[in-house]
Design an enzyme around this catalytic site. Structure first.
Site, short mmCIF file in Angstrom:
data_model
loop_
_atom_site.label_atom_id
_atom_site.label_comp_id
_atom_site.label_asym_id
_atom_site.label_seq_id
_atom_site.Cartn_x
_atom_site.Cartn_y
_atom_site.Cartn_z
N ASP A 77 14.06 -9.14 -1.26
CA ASP A 77 13.88 -10.14 0.23
C ASP A 77 14.69 -11.33 0.80
OD1 ASP A 77 11.60 -8.97 2.07
OD2 ASP A 77 10.49 -8.69 0.66
N LYS A 105 10.80 3.69 1.29
CA LYS A 105 11.87 2.76 0.66
C LYS A 105 12.26 3.47 -0.73
CE LYS A 105 10.18 -1.70 3.03
NZ LYS A 105 9.16 -2.99 2.61
N GLN A 140 5.32 -6.46 -0.38
CA GLN A 140 5.32 -5.71 0.40
C GLN A 140 3.82 -6.81 0.92
OE1 GLN A 140 6.95 -3.54 1.84
NE2 GLN A 140 5.20 -3.81 4.27
N1 GUN Z 1 6.39 -6.59 5.85
C1 GUN Z 1 7.58 -6.50 6.88
N2 GUN Z 1 8.62 -6.75 6.73
C2 GUN Z 1 9.00 -6.88 5.57
C3 GUN Z 1 9.50 -7.16 4.74
O1 GUN Z 1 10.76 -8.00 5.00
N3 GUN Z 1 9.78 -7.73 3.22
C4 GUN Z 1 8.17 -7.97 2.90
N4 GUN Z 1 8.15 -7.97 1.46
N5 GUN Z 1 7.19 -7.40 3.31
C5 GUN Z 1 7.47 -6.78 4.99
#
Ligand code: GUN
Length: 298
Positions: free
Chosen positions: A116, A49, A93
């Protein structure tokens, strides 16, 4: 021959359209990623990311509290990020360590910095069909279906899995695209029969190759959200991944049996290379949209 739906092609297209929007802003959009501890999978996701942020001209900052961080310490970090002018979007995360109150931490992220789409306010906007940051994985799947011209209106979509991150928002987004939506899960009776009615099947149940040929209507489109590591040679061979296993000692398989999916579906997302790249593309999209909002109301 079935069609493979490549997430990377869609990601490239989405990122290409974001670049000029980023260049128009008076400062770079800012995304803060909070990564607690050292979960190896999370480390890989976060690195990718932040790398994409750099390629696009987004300020990508990783905040790394230790595995032992308390709920209160994480709340203080999130509140600090909420106050920062150069941070438009915050992502915590998942998963957080077991001792942390995940809900409290996620709800501490300001709704207008919610990269998110997990904040209850934004979930409410999704239910109401109003603009707001959307959960990245399901939003990316909608973009993938549009990119490949796969119809949703009037189609029977079955979503297998009811998580807050994928299953529930996916069902709502498909509903907004005028699909007829069924949500099913581990407690659904006659699961294969229900899934087998789907024109569009989204598998997000988190179990390796759980969906086999009796779940798939011939000619359906199958979207496989799962990312499961296979470390057993016999299982890898059964899933058609013997060669990869022999060279790497492991393989990654989705929630759908890869051989069954390729044989029965009309179109499908591979694992890896299907849904994964879209989650990143939509995280970038949410970040840019939040920055545009902050900078035009500044
Ligand atoms: N862990 C796995 N998928 C995601 C996501 O889409 N957002 C976040 N914050 N953590 C994750």
């Amino acid at each position: 021959m079935s069609q493979i739906l490549h997430g990377l092609a869609v990601q490239t297209e989405i990122l290409l359209h974001l670049k000029p929007r980023i260049q128009k802003l008076s400062r770079p959009p800012g995304l803060a990623v909070v990564l607690v501890g050292h979960d190896p999978a999370s480390e890989i996701y976060v690195r990718s990311k932040v790398k994409t942020c750099a390629e696009l001209g987004i300020l990508g900052e990783t905040v790394r509290p230790p595995e032992t961080a308390t709920t209160e310490e994480l709340l203080a970090i999130v509140e600090g990020l909420n106050r920062r002018q150069d941070i438009d979007a915050i992502m915590v995360q998942m998963p957080l360590p077991g001792h942390v109150d995940t809900r409290r931490v996620l709800e501490a992220v300001a709704a207008d910095k919610d990269a998110d789409g997990f904040h209850p306010t934004n979930v409410g906007y999704l239910v109401a069909g109003r603009p707001a940051p959307r959960a990245c994985t399901p939003a990316g799947i909608i973009e993938l279906l549009k990119y490949y011209g796969i119809p949703m209106a009037g189609q029977h979509a079955v979503v297998l899995g009811r998580s807050d991150i994928v299953g529930k928002p996916m069902a709502l987004m498909l509903l907004h695209e005028n699909a007829t939506v069924t949500i099913c899960h581990s407690r659904t009776r006659n699961l294969p029969e229900v899934c087998c009615q789907a024109d569009l099947l989204v598998a997000a149940i988190g179990r390796t190759a759980f969906v086999t040929e009796e779940f798939i209507k011939p000619g359906a489109t199958v979207i496989d959200v799962g990312i499961n590591r296979v470390t057993d040679a016999a299982e890898a061979a059964r899933l058609g991944r013997a060669e990869e296993f022999a060279s790497k000692g492991k393989t990654v398989v989705g929630d759908v049996h890869p051989l069954d999916m390729a044989r029965v579906a009309r179109a499908y997302t591979p694992v890896p290379g299907g849904v994964g790249p879209l989650t990143i593309a939509m995280l970038m999209t949410n970040t840019v949209e939040l920055a545009e909002r902050h900078l035009c109301s500044a």
